[in-house]
Design an enzyme around this catalytic site. Structure first.
Site, mmCIF file in Angstrom:
data_model
loop_
_atom_site.group_PDB
_atom_site.id
_atom_site.type_symbol
_atom_site.label_atom_id
_atom_site.label_comp_id
_atom_site.label_asym_id
_atom_site.label_seq_id
_atom_site.Cartn_x
_atom_site.Cartn_y
_atom_site.Cartn_z
ATOM 1 C CB ALA A 214 31.640 -16.274 -30.540
ATOM 2 C CG ASN A 215 28.788 -13.875 -34.655
ATOM 3 O OD1 ASN A 215 29.112 -12.695 -34.603
ATOM 4 N ND2 ASN A 215 27.668 -14.334 -34.119
ATOM 5 N NE ARG A 216 36.031 -14.474 -39.007
ATOM 6 C CZ ARG A 216 37.112 -14.990 -38.454
ATOM 7 N NH1 ARG A 216 37.743 -14.349 -37.497
ATOM 8 N NH2 ARG A 216 37.570 -16.150 -38.864
ATOM 9 C CB SER A 217 29.056 -9.543 -34.767
ATOM 10 O OG SER A 217 28.523 -8.300 -34.371
ATOM 11 C CB ALA A 280 26.044 -11.296 -35.663
#
Ligand code: CTP
Length: 407
Positions: A214-217, A280
């Protein structure tokens, strides 16, 4: 400028006067013009007309009580005060006008009127002497000063054998006044009649049933854009990855998890006049489809995890040979040489506009409340905005794209 009432929602507060029977006809006229009507009856109104009659004509529940268990659970008076485009008070009795001017919140009708930020139109109806009384004149001036619009009253025969102004405006006159009032606000709804598609949030790419990439969005910017587009009058579909945000009001939300699901949902949501790709999206996913079993350690070190590239949703839609939205907007999350990278991205992805933001750790943009963005057009022109809240970025962006679409 006038505006039709199609698709508009009217909260109709019916006051307690003999003209209340004309409010029933008003419901009919408003619906004929395409509006939906949510009736609220004061206790006085119920002496003249029944909630059942109002509900039957409106085709939905009529509301009467401030402390109504069912509607407090389902809707609540605050929501009632928000979920419409305008409030109409008809008939507005002398008493109701006085309570509005005084800011009372003693029953459902006055509480809603105090809680609402929507435009309000009142149609006064009362005895001639009551209309002429200095107290009513004062209340009227206060209400006008508060931005309340007034239609009527007309002069003419009334219930009592007196004549002069006091008779409620006719239902069609009230509907016309409402159209005019909403029309004056149409400038605030530059995307009325447009379809807008927005992607938002991260995507999760499963490794196994319990782990994912995942990512921090946070989805805050994309959700704010969807909300701003809806507030500007657009019909909005928001395709969102996993986020911890509430659904923006008035927006159709499609929840997805992976990039491939997001692409599918985006394709299903077309056609659109404007597509904004604020998500994102994870660039890669594990090559191996996640099975139902957790990957276990076997003592020989971490298992190799080959990745494959995800479809590029923005580029796919921007390059559609048929059905490409006339305006395709991408985002560029960059940590360095923001504008140069974004210029290259606009060419690579084939979109019309890129909103580039600096997501380096120092900026605190990812997951944060503010954003500093550069708008880059296909011809290379750059517009840089100061550091703004994500909601304000969203409003400005919506105004900008509405302007581009209008040509
Ligand atoms: N985007 C997309 N689908 C992807 C990857 C990105 O729709 N699989 C969209 C994003 O929503 C954004 C834009 O493409 O509007 C740019 O995203 P960004 O992550 O900045 O760019 P990348 O294409 O990932 O390029 P790079 O990693 O080289 O910066």
């Amino acid at each position: 400028m006038t505006e039709t009432l199609a698709q508009r929602r009217v909260l109709l507060v019916i006051g307690g006067g003999i003209a209340a029977y004309k409010a029933l006809d008003l419901i009919r006229r408003l619906r004929e013009r395409g509006a939906s009507v949510c009736p609220v009856l004061t206790a006085g109104a119920q002496e003249f007309v029944t909630p059942l009659a109002a509900a039957a004509l409106a085709g939905e529940r009529a509301h009467t009580n401030l402390f109504d268990r069912a509607s407090e659970a389902e809707i609540g008076h605050i929501k009632l005060a928000r979920q419409a485009d305008a409030v109409v008070v008809a008939p507005a009795t002398a008493n109701l006008m006085a309570r509005m001017a005084g800011g009372h919140a003693a029953d459902l009708a006055t509480t809603v009127l105090l809680a609402t930020t929507l435009p309000i139109l009142i149609a006064p109806a009362m005895n001639v002497q009551m209309w002429a009384h200095p107290a009513t004149r004062r209340n009227r001036a206060v209400l006008e000063g508060d931005g309340v619009r007034i239609v009527g009253p007309n002069a003419g025969r009334m219930a009592e054998p007196e004549s002069g102004p006091g008779r409620m405006a006719e239902p069609n006159e009230i509907a016309d006044a409402l159209e005019r009032m909403l029309g004056q606000q149409a400038g605030d709804r530059p995307l009325a009649g447009r379809r807008v598609l927005v992607t938002s949030g991260p995507t999760h790419e499963p490794i196994d049933p319990v782990r994912y990439i995942a990512n921090r969005s946070s989805g805050r910017q994309g959700h704010a854009i969807a909300a701003a587009a809806a507030a500007a009058g657009a019909a909005v579909t928001l395709v969102s990855g996993p986020v911890a945000l509430p659904d923006p009001p008035g927006v159709a939300v499609v929840r997805v998890e992976t990039a491939r699901q997001m692409l599918e949902a985006v394709e299903a949501a077309l056609p659109a006049d404007i597509a904004v790709f604020a998500a994102a999206v994870a660039d890669w996913r594990p090559e191996q489809e996640a099975g139902s079993k957790k990957i276990k350690k076997d003592g020989t070190g971490p298992a190799p995890m080959p990745l494959v590239e995800n479809p590029d949703i923005l580029a796919t839609i921007a390059r559609l040979p048929v059905g490409r939205p006339p305006l395709v907007v991408g985002f560029a999350a960059e940590t360095d040489t923001v504008v140069e990278h974004a210029r290259a991205k606009i060419a690579r992805k084939g979109c019309d506009l890129i909103v580039a933001n600096d997501v380096s750790a120092e900026g605190g943009v990812m997951g944060g409340a503010d954003n500093t963005v550069h708008l880059i057009r296909r011809d290379g022109a750059v517009e840089t905005w100061p550091r703004l809240g994500k909601e304000e970025v969203a409003r400005r962006l919506v105004a900008h794209v509405a302007g581009l679409l209008a040509g």
